[in-house]
Design an enzyme around this catalytic site. Structure first.
Site, short mmCIF file in Angstrom:
data_model
loop_
_atom_site.label_atom_id
_atom_site.label_comp_id
_atom_site.label_asym_id
_atom_site.label_seq_id
_atom_site.Cartn_x
_atom_site.Cartn_y
_atom_site.Cartn_z
N ASP A 22 0.83 -1.21 0.00
CA ASP A 22 0.00 0.00 0.00
C ASP A 22 0.87 1.26 0.00
O ASP A 22 1.99 1.24 0.50
CB ASP A 22 -0.89 -0.04 1.25
CG ASP A 22 -2.07 0.89 1.13
OD1 ASP A 22 -2.30 1.44 0.04
OD2 ASP A 22 -2.77 1.07 2.15
N HIS A 39 2.78 3.17 -8.91
CA HIS A 39 2.62 1.72 -9.14
C HIS A 39 3.86 1.15 -9.85
O HIS A 39 4.29 0.05 -9.57
CB HIS A 39 1.37 1.44 -9.98
CG HIS A 39 0.10 1.84 -9.28
ND1 HIS A 39 -0.15 1.56 -7.96
CD2 HIS A 39 -1.00 2.53 -9.71
CE1 HIS A 39 -1.33 2.04 -7.61
NE2 HIS A 39 -1.87 2.64 -8.65
N LEU A 133 12.20 -19.39 -4.32
CA LEU A 133 11.04 -18.67 -3.77
C LEU A 133 9.85 -18.72 -4.72
O LEU A 133 10.01 -18.56 -5.93
CB LEU A 133 11.44 -17.19 -3.57
CG LEU A 133 10.32 -16.26 -3.11
CD1 LEU A 133 10.25 -16.19 -1.59
CD2 LEU A 133 10.48 -14.87 -3.69
C1 FPP Z 1 -2.01 0.10 -3.38
O1 FPP Z 1 -1.52 1.42 -3.34
C2 FPP Z 1 -1.37 -0.61 -4.48
C3 FPP Z 1 -2.03 -1.17 -5.55
C4 FPP Z 1 -3.49 -1.13 -5.69
C5 FPP Z 1 -1.29 -1.81 -6.63
C6 FPP Z 1 -0.08 -2.56 -6.22
C7 FPP Z 1 0.65 -3.06 -7.40
C8 FPP Z 1 1.99 -3.10 -7.50
C9 FPP Z 1 2.92 -2.67 -6.44
C10 FPP Z 1 2.61 -3.63 -8.75
C11 FPP Z 1 2.58 -5.13 -8.77
C12 FPP Z 1 2.03 -5.72 -9.95
C13 FPP Z 1 2.31 -6.96 -10.45
C14 FPP Z 1 1.51 -7.48 -11.55
C15 FPP Z 1 3.42 -7.81 -9.96
P1 FPP Z 1 -2.54 2.62 -3.49
O2 FPP Z 1 -2.65 2.97 -4.91
O3 FPP Z 1 -3.85 2.25 -2.84
O4 FPP Z 1 -1.81 3.73 -2.68
P2 FPP Z 1 -2.52 4.92 -1.87
O5 FPP Z 1 -3.23 4.28 -0.70
O6 FPP Z 1 -1.36 5.75 -1.44
O7 FPP Z 1 -3.45 5.63 -2.80
#
Ligand code: FPP
Length: 246
Positions: A22, A39, A133
């Site tokens: 997150d 992201h 892993l």
């Molecule tokens: C939450 O942060 C994160 C996500 C919804 C996406 C997480 C995805 C990745 C880290 C990439 C991984 C992908 C693959 C296919 C391996 P948020 O956007 O909710 O953050 P915020 O709470 O600060 O808005």
């Protein structure tokens, strides 16, 4: 930054670690960047953490990449999130292969675009012989939907006379969940959620029943080996009791 406990390679290493990655959006906003840039940085953090986890002997890393609730985000962001597996294939896969990592996916493939599925299937296929892993990516995953599907399957087995309702126990449920592909390490020992939010967000509700949990302020794109090891240090400082006494 939370107070940290030193990591000790001689103490117990959790076999299955689950992560709610997150804070990508806030990380980007703080820097005047687009949420999607956050992201993209998050993808790089997966690479750092997967390599670190593999080096210390973690067996499974289950990461929450896209939840069934994430469809509610603006169309442009959803569309970027659907391209992440393509970026993963291009930017992450070679290093995962180098580190003997095996990629697995769990989630509902229906309603996910074909090009996304293709990259996911490629990653699974190209790493299926790897023995290190397991990077288990929860993509279009929601725990309640997973439980509903398990109940439907079990009900079907009862209906057709293949299962005696009196024999249904916790293992029956567990074996019908998507984490069965990780057997015998179906349940995470440890859950980490980044960015200071303290909730489960429909993640592994059954499987986390006895897991240790750690909510760390660091935003996911800032996660690196040092942060990960300090989380494992925190795990090592806990005493797991599973409801009993020690
Ligand atoms: C939450 O942060 C994160 C996500 C919804 C996406 C997480 C995805 C990745 C880290 C990439 C991984 C992908 C693959 C296919 C391996 P948020 O956007 O909710 O953050 P915020 O709470 O600060 O808005």
């Amino acid at each position: 930054m939370n107070e940290t406990h030193p990591f000790d390679p001689n103490l117990e290493i959790p076999q299955h670690v689950a992560i709610i990655m997150d804070g990508n959006g806030r990380w980007a906003k703080e820097r005047g960047l687009k949420r999607t840039d956050g992201h993209h940085e998050g993808l790089k953090a997966i690479r750092r953490v997967a390599v670190a986890a593999s080096q210390i002997g973690v067996k499974i890393l289950t990461v929450y990449a896209f939840s069934t609730e994430n469809w509610k985000r603006p169309r442009s962001e959803v569309s970027y999130l659907m391209k992440l597996p393509n970026l993963m294939e291009a930017e992450l896969l070679p290093e995962l292969i180098e580190n003997n990592v095996q990629v697995k996916i769990m989630g509902d493939k229906g309603s996910v675009p074909k090009y996304t599925i293709q990259s996911i299937d490629n990653a699974i296929d190209k790493t299926k012989e790897n023995t290190g892993l397991i990077l288990n990516i929860a993509f279009n995953y929601g725990s309640r939907a997973e439980i509903v599907e398990a109940v439907k399957e079990i009900a079907g087995e009862v209906k057709f006379g293949h299962l005696d309702p009196d024999s249904i126990d916790e293992d029956t449920i567990s074996h019908h969940l998507m984490t069965q592909q990780l057997a015998p390490y179906n349940d995470p020992d440890f859950l980490i959620r980044s960015s200071g939010e303290v909730r489960l967000s429909n993640y592994l509700l059954w499987q986390l029943a006895y897991s240790e949990m750690y909510f760390i302020d660091t935003k996911w794109p800032d996660f690196d080996k040092k942060t990960f090891l300090s989380c494992i240090g925190e795990y090592q400082s806990r005493q797991r009791r599973y409801g009993g006494l020690k």
